[in-house]
Design a protein around this motif. Structure first.
Motif, mmCIF file in Angstrom:
data_model
loop_
_atom_site.group_PDB
_atom_site.id
_atom_site.type_symbol
_atom_site.label_atom_id
_atom_site.label_comp_id
_atom_site.label_asym_id
_atom_site.label_seq_id
_atom_site.Cartn_x
_atom_site.Cartn_y
_atom_site.Cartn_z
ATOM 1 N N ALA A 72 0.830 -1.202 0.000
ATOM 2 C CA ALA A 72 0.000 0.000 0.000
ATOM 3 C C ALA A 72 0.868 1.257 0.000
ATOM 4 O O ALA A 72 0.578 2.229 -0.714
ATOM 5 C CB ALA A 72 -0.911 -0.008 1.223
ATOM 6 N N GLU A 73 1.966 1.209 0.756
ATOM 7 C CA GLU A 73 2.854 2.362 0.830
ATOM 8 C C GLU A 73 3.486 2.658 -0.525
ATOM 9 O O GLU A 73 3.589 3.825 -0.937
ATOM 10 C CB GLU A 73 3.934 2.062 1.883
ATOM 11 C CG GLU A 73 5.017 3.089 1.978
ATOM 12 C CD GLU A 73 6.387 2.465 1.964
ATOM 13 O OE1 GLU A 73 6.474 1.255 2.241
ATOM 14 O OE2 GLU A 73 7.339 3.170 1.662
ATOM 15 N N VAL A 74 3.891 1.592 -1.230
ATOM 16 C CA VAL A 74 4.505 1.797 -2.546
ATOM 17 C C VAL A 74 3.508 2.423 -3.502
ATOM 18 O O VAL A 74 3.846 3.344 -4.257
ATOM 19 C CB VAL A 74 5.026 0.449 -3.088
ATOM 20 C CG1 VAL A 74 5.332 0.557 -4.565
ATOM 21 C CG2 VAL A 74 6.255 0.035 -2.345
ATOM 22 N N VAL A 75 2.253 1.952 -3.453
ATOM 23 C CA VAL A 75 1.241 2.485 -4.373
ATOM 24 C C VAL A 75 1.070 3.981 -4.144
ATOM 25 O O VAL A 75 1.156 4.787 -5.078
ATOM 26 C CB VAL A 75 -0.089 1.732 -4.174
ATOM 27 C CG1 VAL A 75 -1.210 2.457 -4.877
ATOM 28 C CG2 VAL A 75 0.030 0.323 -4.690
ATOM 29 N N VAL A 76 0.866 4.372 -2.868
ATOM 30 C CA VAL A 76 0.627 5.789 -2.597
ATOM 31 C C VAL A 76 1.888 6.616 -2.848
ATOM 32 O O VAL A 76 1.839 7.704 -3.433
ATOM 33 C CB VAL A 76 0.125 5.959 -1.153
ATOM 34 C CG1 VAL A 76 -0.018 7.422 -0.816
ATOM 35 C CG2 VAL A 76 -1.189 5.253 -0.978
ATOM 36 N N SER B 158 -5.830 2.928 -0.038
ATOM 37 C CA SER B 158 -4.627 3.315 -0.778
ATOM 38 C C SER B 158 -4.878 3.254 -2.279
ATOM 39 O O SER B 158 -4.358 4.091 -3.028
ATOM 40 C CB SER B 158 -3.458 2.421 -0.384
ATOM 41 O OG SER B 158 -3.699 1.108 -0.818
ATOM 42 N N ALA B 159 -5.671 2.276 -2.720
ATOM 43 C CA ALA B 159 -5.995 2.228 -4.153
ATOM 44 C C ALA B 159 -6.778 3.472 -4.556
ATOM 45 O O ALA B 159 -6.489 4.113 -5.581
ATOM 46 C CB ALA B 159 -6.791 0.963 -4.460
ATOM 47 N N ALA B 160 -7.780 3.848 -3.717
ATOM 48 C CA ALA B 160 -8.553 5.055 -4.021
ATOM 49 C C ALA B 160 -7.661 6.289 -3.986
ATOM 50 O O ALA B 160 -7.779 7.183 -4.838
ATOM 51 C CB ALA B 160 -9.695 5.192 -3.010
ATOM 52 N N GLY B 161 -6.735 6.336 -3.009
ATOM 53 C CA GLY B 161 -5.839 7.486 -2.918
ATOM 54 C C GLY B 161 -4.929 7.592 -4.123
ATOM 55 O O GLY B 161 -4.677 8.691 -4.635
ATOM 56 N N ALA B 162 -4.426 6.437 -4.603
ATOM 57 C CA ALA B 162 -3.550 6.466 -5.774
ATOM 58 C C ALA B 162 -4.301 6.976 -6.996
ATOM 59 O O ALA B 162 -3.774 7.775 -7.778
ATOM 60 C CB ALA B 162 -2.991 5.066 -6.032
ATOM 61 N N ALA B 166 -3.522 10.325 -9.089
ATOM 62 C CA ALA B 166 -3.246 10.258 -10.516
ATOM 63 C C ALA B 166 -4.151 11.198 -11.297
ATOM 64 O O ALA B 166 -3.772 11.700 -12.345
ATOM 65 C CB ALA B 166 -3.408 8.826 -11.006
ATOM 66 N N HIS B 167 -5.352 11.453 -10.754
ATOM 67 C CA HIS B 167 -6.276 12.368 -11.424
ATOM 68 C C HIS B 167 -5.990 13.821 -11.110
ATOM 69 O O HIS B 167 -6.670 14.695 -11.620
ATOM 70 C CB HIS B 167 -7.719 12.050 -11.006
ATOM 71 C CG HIS B 167 -8.356 11.043 -11.887
ATOM 72 N ND1 HIS B 167 -8.742 11.322 -13.167
ATOM 73 C CD2 HIS B 167 -8.648 9.749 -11.688
ATOM 74 C CE1 HIS B 167 -9.253 10.248 -13.724
ATOM 75 N NE2 HIS B 167 -9.203 9.271 -12.840
ATOM 76 N N PHE B 168 -4.999 14.045 -10.240
ATOM 77 C CA PHE B 168 -4.724 15.392 -9.763
ATOM 78 C C PHE B 168 -4.355 16.308 -10.926
ATOM 79 O O PHE B 168 -3.428 16.051 -11.672
ATOM 80 C CB PHE B 168 -3.576 15.338 -8.758
ATOM 81 C CG PHE B 168 -3.063 16.669 -8.347
ATOM 82 C CD1 PHE B 168 -3.800 17.468 -7.510
ATOM 83 C CD2 PHE B 168 -1.830 17.115 -8.784
ATOM 84 C CE1 PHE B 168 -3.327 18.697 -7.120
ATOM 85 C CE2 PHE B 168 -1.357 18.341 -8.400
ATOM 86 C CZ PHE B 168 -2.103 19.137 -7.570
ATOM 87 N N LYS B 169 -5.107 17.397 -11.065
ATOM 88 C CA LYS B 169 -4.790 18.391 -12.088
ATOM 89 C C LYS B 169 -4.200 19.610 -11.375
ATOM 90 O O LYS B 169 -4.896 20.290 -10.629
ATOM 91 C CB LYS B 169 -6.053 18.811 -12.835
ATOM 92 C CG LYS B 169 -6.693 17.661 -13.590
ATOM 93 C CD LYS B 169 -6.038 17.447 -14.935
ATOM 94 C CE LYS B 169 -6.817 16.468 -15.774
ATOM 95 N NZ LYS B 169 -6.730 15.096 -15.244
ATOM 96 N N GLY B 170 -2.926 19.867 -11.633
ATOM 97 C CA GLY B 170 -2.267 20.960 -10.930
ATOM 98 C C GLY B 170 -2.861 22.302 -11.307
ATOM 99 O O GLY B 170 -3.050 22.615 -12.473
ATOM 100 N N GLN B 171 -3.182 23.100 -10.288
ATOM 101 C CA GLN B 171 -3.704 24.436 -10.549
ATOM 102 C C GLN B 171 -2.584 25.353 -11.035
ATOM 103 O O GLN B 171 -2.766 26.136 -11.952
ATOM 104 C CB GLN B 171 -4.307 25.013 -9.260
ATOM 105 C CG GLN B 171 -5.389 24.151 -8.643
ATOM 106 C CD GLN B 171 -6.612 24.029 -9.514
ATOM 107 O OE1 GLN B 171 -7.035 25.003 -10.114
ATOM 108 N NE2 GLN B 171 -7.172 22.840 -9.608
ATOM 109 N N ARG B 172 -1.428 25.237 -10.383
ATOM 110 C CA ARG B 172 -0.313 26.086 -10.763
ATOM 111 C C ARG B 172 0.758 25.205 -11.374
ATOM 112 O O ARG B 172 1.534 24.573 -10.681
ATOM 113 C CB ARG B 172 0.253 26.791 -9.529
ATOM 114 C CG ARG B 172 -0.764 27.641 -8.823
ATOM 115 C CD ARG B 172 -0.225 28.060 -7.469
ATOM 116 N NE ARG B 172 -0.188 26.937 -6.544
ATOM 117 C CZ ARG B 172 0.852 26.632 -5.788
ATOM 118 N NH1 ARG B 172 1.946 27.331 -5.861
ATOM 119 N NH2 ARG B 172 0.808 25.628 -4.950
ATOM 120 N N THR B 173 0.789 25.125 -12.681
ATOM 121 C CA THR B 173 1.782 24.265 -13.309
ATOM 122 C C THR B 173 2.938 25.083 -13.832
ATOM 123 O O THR B 173 2.832 26.256 -14.065
ATOM 124 C CB THR B 173 1.162 23.456 -14.456
ATOM 125 O OG1 THR B 173 0.386 24.342 -15.258
ATOM 126 C CG2 THR B 173 0.309 22.359 -13.918
#
Lengths: 101, 173
Positions: A72-76, B158-162, B166-173
């Motif tokens: 889990a740590e690697v994924v995040v 953690s899967a949801a967080g990843a 990954a969907h993060f769109k930077g406001q200040r790029t």
């Protein structure tokens, strides 16, 4: 040659020290992350050999949980690295110093 | 005797891989060194009768995690420009001192303890720690069932967080 638990402990200590030194020496954030994995593996080896020396299966159960948490740590962690790279286009931690006081 | 030869071989491989991780300039070489270390440690698990954990190590670590690492290295691009400039003064010097102190300390403890600083059980029963799937599952689903459920929750989060990162769109790029 009878391999007692101490030999495994010594190997694990060596692996842990190499990982810690890598954390201190390298600046590429991916390599630092790999060094964290190295240290986690050293601790896992310690738990397995201690459990074997003490006739306790719970050492292997603990290693199983550590493996899950490490996955889990690697994924995040890798997702964070990719997000940082998208903004900053660098993998070097020296460039990431906005939080410096 | 067999375990001794196996231990020496796998210890050498593991240490060589670990040194490669730290020393290699190219992160891909570092990943390959880590892969060697992970496989060697898995063999050492088997030598200590931790069969299930060894299988999980190969499948999860050497399989999934290293694939993810290599994917991110390729995605970011192989960056060998680090370690060229020293921003922390005397970094290598102090790390060398620290490594020397740690190694001497560990060697002192090991030699003075004569490799016996693990308080071993009076009588070692190999069958007691034979880590087959059945043997691991029994404590896992009785004593540690709450922790097991918590890891399930952790993996989902953690899967949801990843995905969110990954969907993060930077406001200040």
């Amino acid at each position: 040659m009878i391999v007692s638990a101490g030999y495994y402990m010594a190997l694990a200590a060596a692996l842990f020290v190499i990982g810690a030194l890598g954390m201190l020496l390298r600046r590429n954030v991916l390599v630092m992350f790999m060094c964290i994995e190295l240290m986690l593996n050293a601790v896992n080896l310690t738990l397995i050999s201690a459990g074997r020396a003490l006739n306790d299966l719970n050492g292997q159960v603990a290693v199983f949980f550590i493996l899950v948490v490490a996955a889990a740590e690697v994924v995040v962690g890798l997702a964070i690295i990719v997000a940082i790279f998208r903004r900053r286009s660098t993998a070097s931690i020296d460039e990431l110093s906005e939080l410096r006081g | 005797m067999v375990e001794g030869i196996l231990f020496v071989l796998m210890a050498v491989t593991a240490l060589a891989g670990a040194v490669t991780v730290v020393v290699a300039r190219n992160p891909v070489y570092s990943a390959m060194g880590l892969l060697g270390t992970l496989f060697s440690v898995a063999v050492l698990y088997v030598a200590q009768l931790a069969h299930f954990v060894a299988a999980v190590q190969v499948i999860v670590y050497a399989g999934a995690v290293m694939t993810l690492f290599l994917f991110v290295i390729m995605f970011i691009g192989v960056d060998t420009s680090d370690d060229r400039d020293e921003r922390l003064p005397m970094q290598r010097f102090w790390v060398g001192i620290l490594a020397g102190v740690i190694v001497l300390l560990a060697a002192g403890i090991t030699l003075s303890g004569n490799f016996d600083w693990v308080p071993a059980a009076v009588e070692t029963i190999p069958e007691a720690t034979n880590g087959t799937i059945q043997a691991i599952a029994e404590p896992l689903f009785t004593d540690w069932v709450l922790a097991f459920e918590a890891t399930a929750l952790l993996l989902t989060i953690s899967a949801a967080g990843a995905i969110a990162l990954a969907h993060f769109k930077g406001q200040r790029t």
